[in-house]
Every structure is written in structure tokens, then in C-alpha cells.
Design an enzyme around this catalytic site. Structure first.
Site, PDB file in Angstrom:
ATOM      1  N   LYS A  44     -43.157  18.184  27.236  1.00  0.00           N
ATOM      2  CA  LYS A  44     -42.935  19.460  27.433  1.00  0.00           C
ATOM      3  C   LYS A  44     -42.362  20.222  25.946  1.00  0.00           C
ATOM      4  O   LYS A  44     -42.393  21.230  25.879  1.00  0.00           O
ATOM      5  CB  LYS A  44     -41.556  19.674  28.237  1.00  0.00           C
ATOM      6  CG  LYS A  44     -42.036  18.942  29.811  1.00  0.00           C
ATOM      7  CD  LYS A  44     -40.502  18.868  30.558  1.00  0.00           C
ATOM      8  CE  LYS A  44     -40.930  18.325  31.619  1.00  0.00           C
ATOM      9  NZ  LYS A  44     -39.527  17.920  32.561  1.00  0.00           N
ATOM     10  N   GLY A  45     -41.761  19.227  25.089  1.00  0.00           N
ATOM     11  CA  GLY A  45     -40.840  19.832  23.959  1.00  0.00           C
ATOM     12  C   GLY A  45     -41.840  20.642  22.874  1.00  0.00           C
ATOM     13  O   GLY A  45     -41.193  21.657  22.365  1.00  0.00           O
ATOM     14  N   GLU A 100     -47.402  18.567  18.609  1.00  0.00           N
ATOM     15  CA  GLU A 100     -46.171  18.017  18.927  1.00  0.00           C
ATOM     16  C   GLU A 100     -44.862  18.471  18.369  1.00  0.00           C
ATOM     17  O   GLU A 100     -45.036  19.377  17.374  1.00  0.00           O
ATOM     18  CB  GLU A 100     -46.359  16.386  18.293  1.00  0.00           C
ATOM     19  CG  GLU A 100     -45.228  15.781  18.832  1.00  0.00           C
ATOM     20  CD  GLU A 100     -44.950  15.081  20.218  1.00  0.00           C
ATOM     21  OE1 GLU A 100     -44.739  16.428  21.061  1.00  0.00           O
ATOM     22  OE2 GLU A 100     -44.494  13.973  20.607  1.00  0.00           O
ATOM     23  N   ASP A 101     -43.772  18.446  19.171  1.00  0.00           N
ATOM     24  CA  ASP A 101     -42.594  19.120  18.907  1.00  0.00           C
ATOM     25  C   ASP A 101     -41.780  18.228  17.502  1.00  0.00           C
ATOM     26  O   ASP A 101     -41.410  18.833  16.500  1.00  0.00           O
ATOM     27  CB  ASP A 101     -41.453  19.459  19.856  1.00  0.00           C
ATOM     28  CG  ASP A 101     -41.262  17.962  20.606  1.00  0.00           C
ATOM     29  OD1 ASP A 101     -42.017  17.006  20.086  1.00  0.00           O
ATOM     30  OD2 ASP A 101     -40.288  18.071  21.574  1.00  0.00           O
ATOM     31  N   ASP A 104     -40.624  11.126  15.737  1.00  0.00           N
ATOM     32  CA  ASP A 104     -39.202  10.223  15.479  1.00  0.00           C
ATOM     33  C   ASP A 104     -39.562   9.036  15.139  1.00  0.00           C
ATOM     34  O   ASP A 104     -39.926   8.475  14.110  1.00  0.00           O
ATOM     35  CB  ASP A 104     -38.398  10.372  16.855  1.00  0.00           C
ATOM     36  CG  ASP A 104     -37.218   9.676  16.728  1.00  0.00           C
ATOM     37  OD1 ASP A 104     -36.608   9.558  15.695  1.00  0.00           O
ATOM     38  OD2 ASP A 104     -36.392   9.406  17.748  1.00  0.00           O
ATOM     39  N   LYS A 132     -39.311  12.877  11.227  1.00  0.00           N
ATOM     40  CA  LYS A 132     -38.294  12.057  10.939  1.00  0.00           C
ATOM     41  C   LYS A 132     -38.610  10.898  10.147  1.00  0.00           C
ATOM     42  O   LYS A 132     -38.769  10.040  10.781  1.00  0.00           O
ATOM     43  CB  LYS A 132     -37.274  11.462  12.134  1.00  0.00           C
ATOM     44  CG  LYS A 132     -36.454  12.676  12.791  1.00  0.00           C
ATOM     45  CD  LYS A 132     -35.761  12.029  14.070  1.00  0.00           C
ATOM     46  CE  LYS A 132     -34.820  13.092  14.621  1.00  0.00           C
ATOM     47  NZ  LYS A 132     -34.278  12.679  15.972  1.00  0.00           N
ATOM     48  N   PHE A 153     -29.916  14.118  15.713  1.00  0.00           N
ATOM     49  CA  PHE A 153     -30.638  14.575  16.967  1.00  0.00           C
ATOM     50  C   PHE A 153     -30.540  16.147  16.951  1.00  0.00           C
ATOM     51  O   PHE A 153     -29.513  16.665  16.562  1.00  0.00           O
ATOM     52  CB  PHE A 153     -29.850  13.824  18.210  1.00  0.00           C
ATOM     53  CG  PHE A 153     -30.641  14.190  19.550  1.00  0.00           C
ATOM     54  CD1 PHE A 153     -31.816  13.274  19.868  1.00  0.00           C
ATOM     55  CD2 PHE A 153     -30.303  15.280  20.497  1.00  0.00           C
ATOM     56  CE1 PHE A 153     -32.581  13.246  20.891  1.00  0.00           C
ATOM     57  CE2 PHE A 153     -31.223  15.472  21.526  1.00  0.00           C
ATOM     58  CZ  PHE A 153     -32.253  14.231  21.898  1.00  0.00           C
ATOM     59  N   ARG A 166     -33.698  23.815  25.347  1.00  0.00           N
ATOM     60  CA  ARG A 166     -34.974  24.172  25.059  1.00  0.00           C
ATOM     61  C   ARG A 166     -35.130  25.399  24.947  1.00  0.00           C
ATOM     62  O   ARG A 166     -36.062  26.083  23.966  1.00  0.00           O
ATOM     63  CB  ARG A 166     -36.085  23.896  26.163  1.00  0.00           C
ATOM     64  CG  ARG A 166     -36.086  22.433  26.432  1.00  0.00           C
ATOM     65  CD  ARG A 166     -37.332  22.134  27.337  1.00  0.00           C
ATOM     66  NE  ARG A 166     -37.366  20.886  27.872  1.00  0.00           N
ATOM     67  CZ  ARG A 166     -37.813  19.699  27.246  1.00  0.00           C
ATOM     68  NH1 ARG A 166     -38.211  19.604  26.112  1.00  0.00           N
ATOM     69  NH2 ARG A 166     -37.885  18.856  28.151  1.00  0.00           N
TER      70      ARG A 166
HETATM   71  P1  IMP Z   1     -41.109   9.356  19.237  1.00  0.00           P
HETATM   72  O1  IMP Z   1     -42.046   8.558  20.235  1.00  0.00           O
HETATM   73  O2  IMP Z   1     -39.970   8.143  18.880  1.00  0.00           O
HETATM   74  O3  IMP Z   1     -41.839   9.713  17.764  1.00  0.00           O
HETATM   75  O4  IMP Z   1     -40.556  10.411  19.908  1.00  0.00           O
HETATM   76  C1  IMP Z   1     -41.053  11.527  20.353  1.00  0.00           C
HETATM   77  C2  IMP Z   1     -40.418  12.219  21.230  1.00  0.00           C
HETATM   78  O5  IMP Z   1     -38.994  11.917  21.554  1.00  0.00           O
HETATM   79  C3  IMP Z   1     -40.462  13.812  21.041  1.00  0.00           C
HETATM   80  O6  IMP Z   1     -41.746  14.286  21.500  1.00  0.00           O
HETATM   81  C4  IMP Z   1     -39.351  14.357  21.609  1.00  0.00           C
HETATM   82  O7  IMP Z   1     -39.551  14.506  23.107  1.00  0.00           O
HETATM   83  C5  IMP Z   1     -38.314  13.166  21.594  1.00  0.00           C
HETATM   84  N1  IMP Z   1     -37.308  13.426  20.393  1.00  0.00           N
HETATM   85  C6  IMP Z   1     -37.187  12.629  19.336  1.00  0.00           C
HETATM   86  N2  IMP Z   1     -36.337  12.982  18.646  1.00  0.00           N
HETATM   87  C7  IMP Z   1     -35.597  14.082  19.280  1.00  0.00           C
HETATM   88  C8  IMP Z   1     -34.651  14.908  18.896  1.00  0.00           C
HETATM   89  O8  IMP Z   1     -33.918  14.666  17.844  1.00  0.00           O
HETATM   90  N3  IMP Z   1     -34.468  15.834  19.789  1.00  0.00           N
HETATM   91  C9  IMP Z   1     -34.926  16.008  20.900  1.00  0.00           C
HETATM   92  N4  IMP Z   1     -35.956  15.260  21.263  1.00  0.00           N
HETATM   93  C10 IMP Z   1     -36.379  14.317  20.243  1.00  0.00           C
END
Ligand code: IMP
Length: 178
Positions: A44-45, A100-101, A104, A132, A153, A166
Site C-alpha cells: 500500500k505504501g 515502490e515507497d 529497506d 536505505k 524508521f 500514511r
Molecule cells: P524491504 O523488503 O525490507 O526492502 O522493505 C520494504 C517494505 O518495508 C516497504 O515497502 C515498506 O512497506 C516497509 N518499510 C521499510 N522501511 C520502512 C520505514 O522506515 N517506514 C515505513 N515502512 C517501511
């Protein structure tokens, strides 16, 4: 029941976000040279970033939505990614832009790009508003990045903490979490 408020510190304001999203849209416009593009919103982000970004792309854009969940309610990646909503249209032979938002650990985008590559698009490009780099656990870097951030975060502009924040029009860093 409402949630206990978090302490937030503004990291990126509306103006800064809008300017960078416009730039990204212009870069992507150049890349697709008026070819058709399927822009995929990763729910959703990214819904807010997505709606701004596609309005800055001057090409023949069609929209589609992909639901993905990896976090549940925690703030740490579980490493487990699942599709909660698949695309409506096939992407074979098409130019696809994944929006993508935040990247991470990279596990979500690694999973999604592998899943969609298997459907043989003509070209798959990725754009993430935030990145990140220090949190990365797999070898994935988005083709287009809005801003690099540290490991803090962040919430707002589509990004949530337990479903909240959001709707903040800017991006804030969470400075205390109970
Ligand atoms: P990844 O799979 O670890 O790269 O994470 C991706 C997803 O984790 C993103 O689409 C976000 O929904 C969530 N996410 C990661 N870091 C944050 C943050 O700092 N704030 C809010 N959501 C996050």
C-alpha cells in the site's frame, strides 16, 4: 481506539518531495521515449508517491496495482514476502515501471522483480522514493531513487506505522517508539 502518538521529526517537506518527484518523472519520460508504459503501484505504501509520479510522466501510461506485504505490524522486515493482490493485466513484452515507497532490506523488491521478470516483460524498471542503502540485505538497487535515507524508521506520504501516518503530507523520522 486510537494509537499513542509517536515523536516525529520532519525529514522531507512537501516542497522537496514534489520537486524530486517531478525530476524523477522527467527522467522516466526521457527513458520511455513515448513508448507505452505500464506503471505498477506497489500497495500500500507507494500509493501517494505513485499518484504524483505518474502525473509527472509524459508518455502513454497505463496503471496497474500489485499488493505485497512483508511487515505485518512490526518495524523490522520478517524477510517473508507475499503477494496479496496480483496485476490485472499481463506484462509479457511490455515496458513495466515498478513504483515502490521505500527499499529497506531489499527483500520485497528482490522478490517482486524476480516474480515479474518470470513473466517476460520487454523491460522492467524500478523507482523507489526512498532507499536505505545501509539496510540492504540482498543485491538490489532501484534504477531511480528519490532520496537516500539512513536506517531510521520513517512515516508519512504513504508510509505507515501500524497503519497510521500514511496521510501525512511530508515524510518524518520517528524519534521515539514505545
Ligand atoms: P524491504 O523488503 O525490507 O526492502 O522493505 C520494504 C517494505 O518495508 C516497504 O515497502 C515498506 O512497506 C516497509 N518499510 C521499510 N522501511 C520502512 C520505514 O522506515 N517506514 C515505513 N515502512 C517501511
Amino acid at each position: 481506539m486510537s494509537m499513542a502518538p509517536l515523536q516525529l521529526e520532519k525529514l522531507l517537506d512537501e516542497k522537496k518531495i514534489a520537486a524530486r518527484v517531478k525530476e524523477m518523472g522527467a527522467e522516466i519520460t526521457k527513458l520511455c521515449k513515448k513508448e507505452d508504459l505500464i506503471a505498477v503501484c506497489i500497495l500500500k505504501g507507494s500509493f501517494m508517491f505513485y499518484s504524483d509520479l505518474i502525473r509527472s510522466i509524459d508518455a502513454d501510461v497505463r496503471t496497474d496495482f500489485l499488493g505485497c506485504s512483508s511487515y505485518g505490524n512490526a518495524t523490522k522486515s520478517s524477510g517473508e514476502v507475499k503477494l496479496t493482490l496480483d496485476l490485472t493485466h499481463g506484462i509479457q513484452g511490455k515496458n513495466v515501471l515498478l513504483v515502490e515507497d521505500i527499499v529497506d532490506t531489499g527483500l520485497t523488491m528482490d522478490f517482486i522483480t524476480k516474480t515479474l521478470q518470470a513473466r517476460n516483460p520487454k523491460r522492467l524498471i524500478t523507482a523507489s522514493l526512498l532507499f536505505k542503502p545501509k539496510a540492504l540485505k540482498v543485491d538490489f538497487k532501484p534504477d531511480y531513487v528519490g532520496f537516500e535515507v539512513g536506517n531510521e524508521f520513517v512515516v508519512g506520504y504513504g508510509l505507515d506505522y501500524q497503519g497510521y501516518y500514511r496521510n501525512l503530507p511530508y515524510i518524518a523520522q520517528v524519534t521515539s517508539m514505545q
